[in-house]
Structure formats: structure tokens, C-alpha cells
Design an enzyme around this catalytic site. Structure first.
Site, PDB file in Angstrom:
ATOM      1  N   VAL A  44       0.835  -1.207   0.000  1.00  0.00           N
ATOM      2  CA  VAL A  44       0.000   0.000   0.000  1.00  0.00           C
ATOM      3  C   VAL A  44       0.867   1.254   0.000  1.00  0.00           C
ATOM      4  O   VAL A  44       0.611   2.216  -0.732  1.00  0.00           O
ATOM      5  CB  VAL A  44      -0.969  -0.013   1.206  1.00  0.00           C
ATOM      6  CG1 VAL A  44      -1.780   1.283   1.246  1.00  0.00           C
ATOM      7  CG2 VAL A  44      -1.902  -1.212   1.117  1.00  0.00           C
ATOM      8  N   CYS A  45       1.922   1.249   0.815  1.00  0.00           N
ATOM      9  CA  CYS A  45       2.829   2.401   0.863  1.00  0.00           C
ATOM     10  C   CYS A  45       3.462   2.666  -0.503  1.00  0.00           C
ATOM     11  O   CYS A  45       3.631   3.820  -0.911  1.00  0.00           O
ATOM     12  CB  CYS A  45       3.927   2.157   1.879  1.00  0.00           C
ATOM     13  SG  CYS A  45       3.358   1.945   3.568  1.00  0.00           S
ATOM     14  N   THR A  46       3.797   1.619  -1.199  1.00  0.00           N
ATOM     15  CA  THR A  46       4.414   1.774  -2.520  1.00  0.00           C
ATOM     16  C   THR A  46       3.474   2.502  -3.470  1.00  0.00           C
ATOM     17  O   THR A  46       3.887   3.403  -4.209  1.00  0.00           O
ATOM     18  CB  THR A  46       4.801   0.401  -3.084  1.00  0.00           C
ATOM     19  OG1 THR A  46       5.775  -0.200  -2.205  1.00  0.00           O
ATOM     20  CG2 THR A  46       5.390   0.502  -4.473  1.00  0.00           C
TER      21      THR A  46
END
Length: 213
Positions: A44-46
Site C-alpha cells: 500500500v505504501c508503494t
């Protein structure tokens, strides 16, 4: 430390992917979106950092600097950026703080032990050029942020700072806005809102967005 709307955003000095950042000095006369990530090399962070990079023009048009935070070290960030660029078809063009000592995470209360014991939750702070906190949001680790909403809030804040209006539910750029109830003088209303307004109730007066003549 509990940070509230209107508080001065705490200053700090921390390493980042572009070198040492002295926060208030780095922010300068700009708005800032400071946002934290649970960990490097997470899916998700990516996508979030890739989206931020793709929105570089939108942030610049609004005089906004994005600044990401993760408690992973600088070497990890540099390797992760390569993955972000590759998988999201973009180029990361904003700094990521290497907050391995959790200085920033603790200063901004980004670690919530009952949610994630050792990592930051998805915090968002919108900070104005006076270094005042204007918005706070906290997402769970499993939910990626809505960057359209973040831009919408910045548009609303910048508009309402310049005009005596507020923005109604689901407002988007170009929609009608609300004349603030404290503004009652008819001459001032006519001067500020030459396109007129419609009064649904005495306290609910809608007018075309004043900076879109």
C-alpha cells in the site's frame, strides 16, 4: 504529545533521501503535506508514494511540498525508491525522512501501539506557510490514503483563507460555496460577492466560488 488544529507544527532536524532536513527551514513559505508510512517495501505504501510522485504538478500548483516519513533507515529508503519508480511508472521527486530513531514519529504521535506496535500508522498533517497544523488524518495500515481528498482539502483551506466563505459537503473546485454566517453587512456582501447569492435559509447562503469569475 497531542497535536491539535491551529498548533504550530513541531520543528525537527532529520535525515532524508535528499540530505538533512531542518523542517521549518525546509518548508519555507510553502504548505506541507507530512505523511507517514508503516514500513518500506510494503504494497500500500508503494502505491501511495507513487501516487504522490505522479501528483507533483498538482502539489506545485498549490504551493505544497510533500514530505514522507518512515521509521526505516536511509539505505532502505533508497532501495525502495527504485521499486516505487519501477512498479508505479514514476519518479519519486520528494523527500522521505529516514526516521530510524523515531524522533519525528514520536513528536507527531505517529506510533499507535494498539494498532501497530513498532511502526507508524498512516498519519497525514497539512501544514500552512505559518507552520500551523490545518488538518490531521489517521488511516489504518490496511487503507491507502485518498489523495484526491487531500488535494480537495488544500483547495478548500486556501480558498477559505482568502475569502469569507466555507465549503459545503462534497465540495469540489468550481462548486458553490457558503458565505460565513458572521458576515452580515449587505454592502460588504455585495462587494465581496458581486455575482450575488441565494439564501436557502438566513444562515445558509450559497454563492459562486469567488476566485472563479
Amino acid at each position: 504529545m497531542t497535536l491539535r488544529l491551529g498548533d504550530i507544527a513541531p520543528d525537527f532536524t532529520q535525515q532524508s533521501t535528499i540530505g538533512e532536513i531542518r523542517f521549518h527551514e525546509w518548508a519555507g513559505p510553502h504548505w506541507v503535506v507530512l505523511f507517514s508510512h508503516p514500513a518500506d517495501f510494503t504494497p500500500v505504501c508503494t502505491t501511495e508514494l507513487g501516487k504522490t510522485a505522479k501528483l507533483a504538478g498538482e502539489f506545485a500548483r498549490r504551493n505544497v511540498k510533500p514530505l514522507a516519513v518512515s521509521v526505516d533507515p536511509l539505505e532502505s529508503h533508497q532501495q525502495w525508491i527504485q521499486d516505487i519508480n519501477d512498479t508505479q511508472s514514476t519518479t519519486v521527486n520528494f523527500p522521505i525522512l529516514a526516521d530510524a530513531d523515531r524522533k519525528v514519529a514520536e513528536l507527531y504521535d505517529m506510533i499507535h501501539p494498539n494498532s501497530l506496535a513498532n511502526a507508524t500508522v498512516r498519519s497525514v498533517f497539512i501544514i500552512d506557510p505559518e507552520k500551523k497544523i490545518r488538518l490531521t488524518l489517521t488511516y489504518p495500515a490496511s487503507t491507502g490514503r485518498n489523495f484526491t481528498e487531500i488535494l480537495r482539502v488544500i483547495d478548500s483551506l486556501q480558498l477559505t483563507d482568502s475569502h469569507k466563505v466555507a465549503t459545503p459537503a462534497d465540495w469540489q473546485e468550481g462548486d458553490e460555496v457558503v458565505i460565513v454566517p458572521s458576515l452580515q453587512d449587505p454592502e460588504e456582501i455585495a462587494r465581496r460577492f458581486p455575482q450575488g447569492y441565494r439564501a436557502i435559509r438566513p444562515y445558509l447562503r450559497l454563492t459562486p466560488q469567488p476566485n472563479r469569475q
